[in-house]
Design a protein around this motif. Structure first.
Motif, PDB file in Angstrom:
ATOM      1  N   SER A  18      -6.757   1.355  -4.074  1.00  0.00           N
ATOM      2  CA  SER A  18      -5.713   1.561  -3.540  1.00  0.00           C
ATOM      3  C   SER A  18      -4.500   2.299  -4.074  1.00  0.00           C
ATOM      4  O   SER A  18      -4.980   3.061  -5.079  1.00  0.00           O
ATOM      5  CB  SER A  18      -4.675   0.106  -3.233  1.00  0.00           C
TER       6      SER A  18
ATOM      7  N   THR B 117      -0.497   9.941   9.709  1.00  0.00           N
ATOM      8  CA  THR B 117      -1.436   8.890   9.255  1.00  0.00           C
ATOM      9  C   THR B 117      -2.934   9.265   9.345  1.00  0.00           C
ATOM     10  O   THR B 117      -3.244   9.971  10.068  1.00  0.00           O
ATOM     11  CB  THR B 117      -1.452   7.423   9.947  1.00  0.00           C
TER      12      THR B 117
ATOM     13  N   SER C 198      -6.564   4.397  12.381  1.00  0.00           N
ATOM     14  CA  SER C 198      -5.672   4.624  11.001  1.00  0.00           C
ATOM     15  C   SER C 198      -6.083   3.850   9.894  1.00  0.00           C
ATOM     16  O   SER C 198      -6.984   2.595  10.070  1.00  0.00           O
ATOM     17  CB  SER C 198      -4.135   4.278  11.362  1.00  0.00           C
TER      18      SER C 198
ATOM     19  N   ASN D 242      -5.353   1.543   6.546  1.00  0.00           N
ATOM     20  CA  ASN D 242      -4.198   0.942   5.744  1.00  0.00           C
ATOM     21  C   ASN D 242      -4.295   0.883   4.157  1.00  0.00           C
ATOM     22  O   ASN D 242      -5.742   1.001   3.661  1.00  0.00           O
ATOM     23  CB  ASN D 242      -3.945  -0.559   6.414  1.00  0.00           C
ATOM     24  N   ARG D 243      -3.496   0.202   3.424  1.00  0.00           N
ATOM     25  CA  ARG D 243      -3.701   0.233   2.081  1.00  0.00           C
ATOM     26  C   ARG D 243      -5.020  -0.483   1.411  1.00  0.00           C
ATOM     27  O   ARG D 243      -5.641  -0.139   0.611  1.00  0.00           O
ATOM     28  CB  ARG D 243      -2.401  -0.239   1.162  1.00  0.00           C
TER      29      ARG D 243
ATOM     30  N   ARG E 159       1.777  -4.641   0.068  1.00  0.00           N
ATOM     31  CA  ARG E 159       1.926  -4.069   1.539  1.00  0.00           C
ATOM     32  C   ARG E 159       0.351  -3.529   2.175  1.00  0.00           C
ATOM     33  O   ARG E 159      -0.009  -2.458   2.299  1.00  0.00           O
ATOM     34  CB  ARG E 159       2.761  -2.873   1.501  1.00  0.00           C
TER      35      ARG E 159
ATOM     36  N   ASP F 167      -1.155  -3.819   4.912  1.00  0.00           N
ATOM     37  CA  ASP F 167      -1.373  -3.325   6.173  1.00  0.00           C
ATOM     38  C   ASP F 167      -0.587  -2.109   6.383  1.00  0.00           C
ATOM     39  O   ASP F 167      -0.556  -1.521   7.461  1.00  0.00           O
ATOM     40  CB  ASP F 167      -0.781  -4.477   6.983  1.00  0.00           C
ATOM     41  N   GLU F 168       0.025  -1.643   5.288  1.00  0.00           N
ATOM     42  CA  GLU F 168       0.995  -0.319   5.471  1.00  0.00           C
ATOM     43  C   GLU F 168       0.040   0.562   5.650  1.00  0.00           C
ATOM     44  O   GLU F 168      -1.102   1.092   5.118  1.00  0.00           O
ATOM     45  CB  GLU F 168       1.620  -0.139   4.388  1.00  0.00           C
ATOM     46  N   LYS F 169       0.092   1.790   6.903  1.00  0.00           N
ATOM     47  CA  LYS F 169      -0.609   2.795   6.983  1.00  0.00           C
ATOM     48  C   LYS F 169      -0.434   3.943   5.821  1.00  0.00           C
ATOM     49  O   LYS F 169       0.502   4.164   5.353  1.00  0.00           O
ATOM     50  CB  LYS F 169      -0.346   3.327   8.243  1.00  0.00           C
TER      51      LYS F 169
END
Length: 352
Positions: free
Chosen positions: A20, A83, A143, A145-146, A206, A208-210
């Motif tokens: 990540s 994204t 997209s 996510n992290r 985070r 689920d953050e894109k």
């Protein structure tokens, strides 16, 4: 981690660890199997973009563009805050990883993990990386996510097994990741401890953050730096060839030619033939043979993603990241070798 990884092969959710990022990131469209041959249709190869001036990641974006790692859009833009898609991210990491031949996926792999990419510009990338057990869980245009990026990057580094160290941990590294969610912990924690992912100032991960395209570019740079740090030393092509042959020949003879399935028989086979293999090596890689009933341990074919390192005087390390079948899933396996001349290699244990 093994139980978690095995779920990847049995279900449509591919669980192979990876990395990540902090507040930066990396990714864009573009590709490269053995070489960086742009497969995506309608991309711009310019090294100057119309929309990156003054952006926080301008320096990283320009450096990546000049080196040929990333590409923009036909209108000359890079769209840094857009994204990144899963296929774009895969195409990026493929460019940074060492080249490897790979092999054709079986029917299960094609149906379970590759069907969504069929006919797309990214299909060759999906097929190539699948041999290394590097597959996303969604569709190519989804997209990223992290957490998903972290999983993929750890596999790209051959370090997804690091997550096993955190199975059952009660340590809380991030305020928004519960230790009860073992699957997330075993992805995020090793990346954090390796310094790949430090989280946000408020103590969150985070998951689920894109990820934006600009973040993806920064993350790509981190992957490149981590590869250099994790696999030190200069290993020549001849040494790589000899190392691979030493391990693959031994594994092939034991598992396929001789079909040895009991540990005592393996030890006897090594002694009888006076093979350059230590007891420690046997215990590290074949201890499963000591049990009456065991899952078949599938070794790599040795044409998958492989990292070589020289870690001491006459001591080498070889890590193979591969897909080990439906039951095994995505796996990384590390072998240690010693050699006095760089030509003849002895298979040894990690601490020898």
């Amino acid at each position: 981690m093994q139980d978690y990884i095995r779920q990847m092969g049995k279900k449509s959710a591919v669980m192979a660890l990876v990395l990540s990022f902090v507040l930066s990131g990396v990714a864009t469209s573009g590709i490269g199997v053995q070489q960086a041959d742009a497969r995506e249709e309608g991309v711009s190869t310019t090294v100057s973009f119309t929309d990156t001036t003054g952006h926080w990641a301008t320096k990283e974006i320009m450096a990546a563009a000049k080196s040929g790692l990333i590409q923009g859009f036909p209108d000359g833009s890079f769209q840094p805050e857009q994204t990144v898609t899963q296929e774009q991210f895969l195409s990026l990491i493929e460019r940074v990883m060492p080249s490897f031949a790979g092999h054709e996926p079986d029917a299960f792999m094609r149906e379970t993990y590759l069907s969504h990419a069929a006919g797309r510009w990214s299909e060759k990338t999906y097929i190539h990386l699948a041999a290394a057990g590097i597959m996303p869980t969604g569709k190519p245009t989804d997209s990223l996510n992290r957490l998903e990026a972290t999983r993929i990057l750890l596999a790209a580094l051959g370090h997804q097994s690091e997550g096993e160290k955190y199975r059952g941990t009660k340590s809380r590294f991030f305020s928004d990741l519960s230790t009860d969610n073992e699957s997330q912990v075993m992805i995020a924690y090793p990346a954090y401890k390796m310094g790949i992912m430090v989280g946000f100032p408020d103590g969150t991960f985070r998951p689920d953050e894109k990820i934006s395209r600009a973040q993806a570019v920064v993350l790509l740079n981190r992957l490149d730096h981590q590869i250099e740090e994790l696999y030190p030393g200069t290993v020549t092509d001849n040494e790589k060839k000899a190392m691979t042959e030493a391990v693959s020949t031994f594994v092939g003879n034991v598992m396929d030619k001789e079909k040895i399935r009991r540990y005592d028989d393996l030890v006897a086979y090594v002694k009888k033939n006076k093979l350059q293999v230590t007891d420690s090596f046997l215990r590290e890689h074949f201890s499963f043979m000591q049990y009456e009933v065991y899952d078949y341990i599938r070794f790599p074919r040795f044409n998958e993603l492989t990292y070589y390192a020289k870690i001491g005087i006459g001591k080498y390390r070889m890590t193979v990241q591969y897909y080990s079948g439906e039951l095994g899933g995505s796996v990384d396996k590390t072998f240690y070798l010693s050699s006095a001349d760089g030509k003849t290699f002895r298979l040894i244990g990690k601490d020898e």
